[in-house]
Design an enzyme around this catalytic site. Structure first.
Site, PDB file in Angstrom:
ATOM      1  N   CYS A  93       0.651  -0.903  -0.010  1.00  0.00           N
ATOM      2  CA  CYS A  93       0.393  -0.434  -0.036  1.00  0.00           C
ATOM      3  C   CYS A  93       1.113   1.698   0.351  1.00  0.00           C
ATOM      4  O   CYS A  93       2.130   1.542   0.948  1.00  0.00           O
ATOM      5  CB  CYS A  93      -0.381  -0.147   1.177  1.00  0.00           C
ATOM      6  SG  CYS A  93      -1.584   1.867   1.282  1.00  0.00           S
ATOM      7  N   GLU A 123       3.141  -5.513   9.256  1.00  0.00           N
ATOM      8  CA  GLU A 123       3.534  -4.133   8.552  1.00  0.00           C
ATOM      9  C   GLU A 123       4.492  -3.550   9.216  1.00  0.00           C
ATOM     10  O   GLU A 123       5.189  -2.507   9.058  1.00  0.00           O
ATOM     11  CB  GLU A 123       2.391  -3.444   8.697  1.00  0.00           C
ATOM     12  CG  GLU A 123       2.670  -1.941   8.568  1.00  0.00           C
ATOM     13  CD  GLU A 123       1.254  -1.207   8.738  1.00  0.00           C
ATOM     14  OE1 GLU A 123       0.183  -1.481   8.984  1.00  0.00           O
ATOM     15  OE2 GLU A 123       1.534   0.987   9.534  1.00  0.00           O
ATOM     16  N   CYS A 186      -3.919   5.832   8.409  1.00  0.00           N
ATOM     17  CA  CYS A 186      -4.067   6.560   7.391  1.00  0.00           C
ATOM     18  C   CYS A 186      -5.357   6.625   7.181  1.00  0.00           C
ATOM     19  O   CYS A 186      -6.242   6.438   8.263  1.00  0.00           O
ATOM     20  CB  CYS A 186      -4.259   5.290   6.185  1.00  0.00           C
ATOM     21  SG  CYS A 186      -5.339   3.997   6.530  1.00  0.00           S
ATOM     22  N   SER A 214      -6.909 -10.124  12.255  1.00  0.00           N
ATOM     23  CA  SER A 214      -6.620  -8.574  11.338  1.00  0.00           C
ATOM     24  C   SER A 214      -6.622  -7.886  12.684  1.00  0.00           C
ATOM     25  O   SER A 214      -7.668  -7.709  13.595  1.00  0.00           O
ATOM     26  CB  SER A 214      -7.432  -8.331  10.723  1.00  0.00           C
ATOM     27  OG  SER A 214      -8.366  -7.301  10.244  1.00  0.00           O
TER      28      SER A 214
HETATM   29 FE1  F3S Z   1      -3.515   1.013   3.315  1.00  0.00          FE
HETATM   30 FE2  F3S Z   1      -4.739   1.374   5.101  1.00  0.00          FE
HETATM   31 FE3  F3S Z   1      -5.479  -0.013   4.467  1.00  0.00          FE
HETATM   32  S1  F3S Z   1      -2.414   1.631   4.851  1.00  0.00           S
HETATM   33  S2  F3S Z   1      -3.692  -1.096   2.864  1.00  0.00           S
HETATM   34  S3  F3S Z   1      -5.077   2.303   2.997  1.00  0.00           S
HETATM   35  S4  F3S Z   1      -5.730   0.443   6.492  1.00  0.00           S
END
Ligand code: F3S
Length: 276
Positions: A93, A123, A186, A214
């Site tokens: 991502c 991550e 994000c 998750s």
């Molecule tokens: Fe990327 Fe945010 Fe999804 S970092 S993978 S858009 S939870």
């Protein structure tokens, strides 16, 4: 029984992008994903059936393509894949990639990098790999145990909660003369958390749908449980139906790696379910 779905729920931009990249490779021989492509066992199983095999380690791959999932990996693993002459397909991502770049820059600038995140989450392991000596903290308790450093740079796992991130700043200031803060949570995470909490405040029960593995789904459940009774399930059949008894308003939300079809199935089953 009234059922509401949170305004923002399910696949985020990064997961959708990784799924699109993987879907285009269905039908090719020798395609692997390094670790589960997304944290949803039902989706991973489906991809396996379509020929995209999930491996734990790079040396399990004899030849072919390796998909680097949305969570990313430490740069050393990309290097290893190239040395093994594997064809690297980058599905990381862009928001995760941004955290890698910030971490690298902080380290080059002489900052002690501190990462707010789950120590064992892929991550976080990927972010940590961009710095020689980054320290991962999971909460305020870990922050209090830190030594003092001349300069500290703080980043976050993209799916952490804003509240937790904010809590640490005051404490970190006590450990350094110079604190640089990058809120790398994000937008998709913030939107999902905000709309889940808003809904949780109005209902008798929240059902949080998503992989038990998750992290962002677990965090949604944690936040909702502060507002109302909350259960976390991977699919409707996992739901202990006793929790529905006496509930008039039920809220549903889903983690960023939960596909639409599982959300639709849960809503459909809930609507037709009669508490006995
Ligand atoms: Fe990327 Fe945010 Fe999804 S970092 S993978 S858009 S939870």
């Amino acid at each position: 029984m009234k059922i509401y779905l949170a305004k923002h729920a399910g696949f985020c931009f990064g997961v959708k992008r990784a799924m699109d990249i993987a879907t285009k490779l269905i039908g090719e021989d020798n395609v692997y994903s390094l670790g589960p492509l997304i944290h949803n066992p039902q989706v991973v199983e489906d991809l396996e059936m379509k020929g995209i095999k999930c491996v734990k380690e790079l040396d399990e791959i004899p030849k072919g393509k390796v998909i680097i999932r949305a969570h990313g990996v430490p740069p050393q693993e990309i290097q290893q894949a190239k040395e093994l002459r594997l064809d690297v397909v980058n599905a990381v991502c862009p928001y995760v990639k941004k955290v890698h770049n910030i971490t690298k820059k902080l380290e080059e600038g002489g900052y002690q990098v501190i990462i707010l995140g789950e120590k064992k989450h892929p991550e976080v392991i990927g972010i940590k790999g961009n710095s020689e000596n980054a320290i991962v903290i999971e909460d305020l308790r870990d922050t209090k145990k830190l030594s003092n450093y001349k300069k500290i740079g703080l980043v976050s796992q993209t799916t952490q909660s804003k509240e937790k991130f904010g809590e640490l700043i005051e404490e970190l200031e006590k450990h350094t003369q110079e604190l640089k803060v990058y809120n790398t949570i994000c937008d998709a995470t913030e939107q999902r958390q905000q709309s889940a909490v808003e809904l949780a405040k109005k209902v008798d029960l929240m059902i949080v749908l998503g992989g038990y593995n998750s992290g962002n789904t677990r965090r949604l459940a944690e936040l909702c449980s502060k507002e109302t009774e909350t259960v976390h399930v991977e699919k409707f059949s996992d739901l202990d139906k006793k929790v529905l008894a006496g509930k008039e308003e039920i809220g549903v939300t889903a983690g960023a790696s939960t596909p639409d079809y599982l959300i639709k199935e849960l809503l459909k089953e809930l609507k037709s379910y009669r508490v006995g």
